[in-house]
Motif scaffolding. Structure first.
Motif, short mmCIF file in Angstrom:
data_model
loop_
_atom_site.label_atom_id
_atom_site.label_comp_id
_atom_site.label_asym_id
_atom_site.label_seq_id
_atom_site.Cartn_x
_atom_site.Cartn_y
_atom_site.Cartn_z
N VAL A 188 0.84 -1.19 0.00
CA VAL A 188 0.00 0.00 0.00
C VAL A 188 0.87 1.24 0.00
CG1 VAL A 188 -1.93 -1.11 1.19
CG2 VAL A 188 -0.16 0.07 2.52
N GLN A 189 0.24 2.37 -0.23
CA GLN A 189 0.94 3.65 -0.18
C GLN A 189 0.70 4.32 1.17
OE1 GLN A 189 -0.55 5.65 -3.74
NE2 GLN A 189 1.33 5.08 -4.80
N PRO A 190 1.54 5.26 1.54
CA PRO A 190 1.35 5.96 2.83
C PRO A 190 -0.04 6.57 2.91
CG PRO A 190 3.50 6.45 1.94
CD PRO A 190 2.78 5.68 0.88
N GLY A 191 -0.63 6.45 4.11
CA GLY A 191 -1.96 6.98 4.33
C GLY A 191 -3.08 5.98 4.09
N GLU A 192 -2.77 4.88 3.43
CA GLU A 192 -3.79 3.87 3.16
C GLU A 192 -3.95 2.92 4.35
OE1 GLU A 192 -3.67 3.75 -1.71
OE2 GLU A 192 -2.69 2.14 -0.61
N SER A 193 -4.90 2.01 4.20
CA SER A 193 -5.27 1.10 5.29
C SER A 193 -5.17 -0.35 4.86
CB SER A 193 -6.70 1.39 5.76
OG SER A 193 -6.83 2.71 6.24
N LEU A 194 -4.98 -1.21 5.85
CA LEU A 194 -5.07 -2.65 5.68
C LEU A 194 -5.71 -3.23 6.94
CD1 LEU A 194 -1.56 -3.70 4.27
CD2 LEU A 194 -3.74 -3.88 3.07
N ARG A 195 -6.38 -4.36 6.77
CA ARG A 195 -6.88 -5.09 7.94
C ARG A 195 -6.28 -6.48 7.93
NH1 ARG A 195 -12.88 -6.97 10.00
NH2 ARG A 195 -12.67 -8.47 8.28
N LEU A 196 -5.52 -6.77 8.95
CA LEU A 196 -4.94 -8.10 9.10
C LEU A 196 -5.90 -8.99 9.89
CD1 LEU A 196 -1.23 -7.26 10.02
CD2 LEU A 196 -2.31 -7.44 7.76
N SER A 197 -5.92 -10.25 9.52
CA SER A 197 -6.74 -11.23 10.22
C SER A 197 -5.86 -12.34 10.77
CB SER A 197 -7.76 -11.84 9.26
OG SER A 197 -8.65 -10.86 8.76
N CYS A 198 -6.26 -12.85 11.91
CA CYS A 198 -5.57 -13.97 12.53
C CYS A 198 -6.64 -15.02 12.83
CB CYS A 198 -4.88 -13.53 13.80
SG CYS A 198 -4.10 -14.84 14.76
N ALA A 199 -6.58 -16.13 12.12
CA ALA A 199 -7.55 -17.20 12.29
C ALA A 199 -6.95 -18.29 13.17
CB ALA A 199 -7.94 -17.77 10.93
N ALA A 200 -7.70 -18.66 14.20
CA ALA A 200 -7.23 -19.68 15.13
C ALA A 200 -7.99 -20.97 14.93
CB ALA A 200 -7.40 -19.20 16.57
N SER A 201 -7.30 -22.07 15.06
CA SER A 201 -7.96 -23.36 14.94
C SER A 201 -7.28 -24.36 15.84
CB SER A 201 -7.94 -23.85 13.49
OG SER A 201 -6.61 -24.07 13.07
N GLY A 202 -8.04 -25.35 16.25
CA GLY A 202 -7.44 -26.48 16.95
C GLY A 202 -7.35 -26.33 18.45
N PHE A 203 -7.79 -25.23 19.01
CA PHE A 203 -7.73 -25.10 20.45
C PHE A 203 -8.72 -24.03 20.89
CE2 PHE A 203 -5.22 -21.15 20.98
CZ PHE A 203 -4.87 -20.94 19.66
N ALA A 204 -8.90 -23.92 22.19
CA ALA A 204 -9.88 -22.99 22.73
C ALA A 204 -9.30 -21.59 22.75
CB ALA A 204 -10.32 -23.43 24.12
N SER A 205 -9.10 -21.01 21.58
CA SER A 205 -8.43 -19.73 21.50
C SER A 205 -9.22 -18.60 22.13
CB SER A 205 -8.14 -19.38 20.04
OG SER A 205 -9.35 -19.28 19.33
N ARG A 206 -10.51 -18.80 22.32
CA ARG A 206 -11.29 -17.74 22.91
C ARG A 206 -10.85 -17.44 24.34
NH1 ARG A 206 -17.19 -20.24 22.71
NH2 ARG A 206 -16.44 -20.72 20.64
N ARG A 260 -11.55 -8.66 18.25
CA ARG A 260 -11.64 -10.11 18.12
C ARG A 260 -13.10 -10.54 18.03
NH1 ARG A 260 -8.39 -12.68 22.73
NH2 ARG A 260 -9.22 -14.64 21.88
N ASP A 261 -13.29 -11.67 17.38
CA ASP A 261 -14.60 -12.29 17.22
C ASP A 261 -14.45 -13.71 17.74
OD1 ASP A 261 -16.73 -13.01 14.31
OD2 ASP A 261 -16.90 -13.54 16.42
N ASN A 262 -14.74 -13.90 19.00
CA ASN A 262 -14.52 -15.21 19.61
C ASN A 262 -15.44 -16.29 19.04
OD1 ASN A 262 -12.36 -14.46 21.19
ND2 ASN A 262 -13.60 -14.08 23.02
N ALA A 263 -16.60 -15.90 18.58
CA ALA A 263 -17.52 -16.90 18.02
C ALA A 263 -16.93 -17.56 16.79
CB ALA A 263 -18.85 -16.24 17.68
N ASN A 264 -16.08 -16.81 16.08
CA ASN A 264 -15.47 -17.33 14.86
C ASN A 264 -13.97 -17.51 14.96
OD1 ASN A 264 -17.82 -17.46 12.96
ND2 ASN A 264 -17.95 -15.29 13.53
N TYR A 265 -13.44 -17.43 16.18
CA TYR A 265 -12.01 -17.65 16.43
C TYR A 265 -11.14 -16.75 15.57
CZ TYR A 265 -13.64 -21.85 18.81
OH TYR A 265 -14.28 -22.72 19.66
N MET A 266 -11.51 -15.47 15.50
CA MET A 266 -10.77 -14.52 14.69
C MET A 266 -10.29 -13.33 15.52
SD MET A 266 -10.72 -15.70 11.57
CE MET A 266 -10.25 -14.23 10.66
N VAL A 267 -9.11 -12.82 15.18
CA VAL A 267 -8.61 -11.58 15.74
C VAL A 267 -8.18 -10.70 14.57
CG1 VAL A 267 -6.82 -10.49 17.14
CG2 VAL A 267 -7.88 -12.62 17.90
#
Length: 126
Positions: free
Chosen positions: A12-30, A72-79
């Motif tokens: 991206v260029q300066p001033g722009e945005s990104l959204r990073l996602s972290c998907a958890a699986s295999g354990f009680a990440s909540r 975070r969205d614990n219902a979907n194991y996402m941060v």
């Protein structure tokens, strides 16, 4: 198998945005606090942000305060890490990490995080 997978990086260029996602699986990440770390070429890894297991407590390193937002969205194991007003100094590989503890640590100590993702590249160029 305990696993974290990051996505959402890009160029991206300066001033722009990104959204990073972290998907958890295999354990009680909540029940885990989740942190985001980054490492730029030739630099040490640094903690960027952390969110407690319930989402009620968050912390940021000073350089990203007011620009990055962790959630975070614990219902979907996402941060998520919403990154706004990106600057060239934000260029790095970003990794999420789980801490087998409900609370964030005070100092972003890597040794306090037990499970790590592989990372996603964020490049901000002028």
């Amino acid at each position: 198998q305990l696993r974290l997978v990051e996505s959402g990086g890009g160029l991206v260029q300066p001033g722009e945005s990104l959204r990073l996602s972290c998907a958890a699986s295999g354990f009680a990440s909540r029940y885990d606090a989740i942190g985001w770390f980054r490492q730029a070429p030739g630099k040490e890894r640094e903690g960027v942000s952390c969110i407690s297991s319930s989402g009620s407590a968050v912390k940021y390193t000073d350089s990203v305060k007011g620009r990055f937002t962790i959630s975070r969205d614990n219902a979907n194991y996402m941060v998520y890490l919403q990154m706004d007003n990106l600057q060239p100094e934000d260029t790095a590989v970003y990794r999420c990490a789980a801490r087998r503890n409900a609370d964030c640590d005070l100092y972003f100590r890597e040794s306090n995080y037990d499970i790590w993702g592989q990372g996603t590249q964020v490049t901000v160029f002028a």
